[in-house]
Design a protein around this motif. Sequence first.
Motif, short mmCIF file in Angstrom:
data_model
loop_
_atom_site.label_atom_id
_atom_site.label_comp_id
_atom_site.label_asym_id
_atom_site.label_seq_id
_atom_site.Cartn_x
_atom_site.Cartn_y
_atom_site.Cartn_z
N ALA A 25 7.61 13.20 6.44
CA ALA A 25 7.52 11.99 7.29
C ALA A 25 6.15 11.70 8.00
N VAL A 26 5.74 12.74 8.60
CA VAL A 26 4.28 12.59 9.18
C VAL A 26 3.17 12.15 8.47
N LEU A 27 3.10 12.61 7.12
CA LEU A 27 2.36 12.25 5.89
C LEU A 27 2.37 10.69 5.72
N VAL A 28 3.65 10.14 5.36
CA VAL A 28 3.89 8.87 5.31
C VAL A 28 3.56 8.02 6.31
N ILE A 29 3.68 8.33 7.53
CA ILE A 29 3.25 7.53 8.60
C ILE A 29 1.97 7.41 9.10
N THR A 30 1.13 8.63 8.77
CA THR A 30 -0.15 8.54 9.16
C THR A 30 -1.06 8.05 8.15
N THR A 31 -0.62 8.12 6.86
CA THR A 31 -1.31 7.76 5.74
C THR A 31 -0.95 6.21 5.25
N PHE B 297 14.42 8.79 1.91
CA PHE B 297 14.31 9.43 3.53
C PHE B 297 12.90 8.92 3.83
N ARG B 298 12.00 8.86 3.26
CA ARG B 298 10.41 8.70 3.67
C ARG B 298 10.05 7.21 3.19
N ALA B 299 10.04 6.86 2.14
CA ALA B 299 9.55 5.58 1.57
C ALA B 299 10.48 4.47 2.27
N VAL B 300 11.76 4.63 2.63
CA VAL B 300 12.41 3.67 2.86
C VAL B 300 12.83 3.85 4.19
N LEU B 301 13.45 4.72 4.68
CA LEU B 301 14.06 5.37 5.95
C LEU B 301 12.95 5.21 7.17
N GLY C 34 0.90 -1.17 -0.08
CA GLY C 34 -0.13 0.14 0.07
C GLY C 34 0.92 1.42 -0.14
N LEU C 35 2.23 1.19 0.25
CA LEU C 35 2.99 2.50 0.30
C LEU C 35 2.96 3.33 -1.18
N PHE C 36 2.77 2.58 -2.20
CA PHE C 36 2.61 3.43 -3.32
C PHE C 36 1.41 3.51 -4.06
N GLN C 37 0.08 3.21 -3.33
CA GLN C 37 -1.22 3.47 -3.73
C GLN C 37 -1.43 5.17 -3.54
N LEU C 38 -2.15 5.65 -4.72
CA LEU C 38 -2.63 6.74 -4.58
C LEU C 38 -4.17 7.19 -4.05
N ARG C 39 -4.34 8.21 -3.59
CA ARG C 39 -5.73 8.46 -2.96
C ARG C 39 -5.67 10.10 -3.43
N PHE C 40 -7.08 10.44 -3.42
CA PHE C 40 -7.25 11.68 -3.74
C PHE C 40 -6.64 12.69 -2.24
N ALA C 41 -6.94 11.94 -1.35
CA ALA C 41 -6.46 12.85 -0.12
C ALA C 41 -4.90 13.07 -0.06
#
Length: 216
Positions: free
Chosen positions: A182-188, A123-127, A56-63
């Motif tokens: 980073a917050v966007l990646v963690i929360t979504t 930094f975000r998708a991996v780290l 799901g990491l690379f799924q795209l949503r309108f949000a």
Amino acid sequence: MRAIIAVLFGGGLGILLSAGVAALTPGTSGLLPTAVLWSGMAVAVVCALVAQRAPGLFQLRFADVVWGLGAAALLRLLGGSVSNAGVAPFPTANGTTVSLSSWVIQEGLPAGLIGPVVEELFFRAVLVVVLYRLLSPRVGHGIAGVAAVLVSAGGFVLLHAAFAPLQASDSVQLFALGAVCAVLVITTGRVWGALLLHVTYNASFLLLAVVGSLLA
């Protein structure tokens, strides 16, 4: 663990090789050392994603689009406030004597698209994902999330500081950008919000610089 090794090895190798290329080719464009750095980071990203998949990491949503564009606008306003943009000279593009196509290749694409994409993947998708997964079973989701955000944003600032001196306002803006991504990646649980945020943030400044050059 293999993902952590890939991140450290790929990122470190990219920085060392980039510094070596810069030292061996003084006075030349910084595009070559930067390309070497990004290549090392890209290798680390591929190795880490293969070693530890994130569904799901690379799924795209309108949000993701809404959050990315909205956060980019807010951070650009914050950056203008921190750097006193109201009294500072209007930004201009480097190398205004070169053709538009040359500027796009040398400045526009690297800073506006390639750099943000590679940096967000690293930094975000991996780290961020690797640190969060590594720490959350040990210290809980909250502390793991905070630690992943701080390490990712701090590393993002240090990477830029390694290649050019940063003023305090630059460090604040870079840290804020890295932290929000980073917050966007963690929360979504998805990376597209961070990608769109970073690309839009950089592209907006480039657009301002082009306008400034045309009006100069």
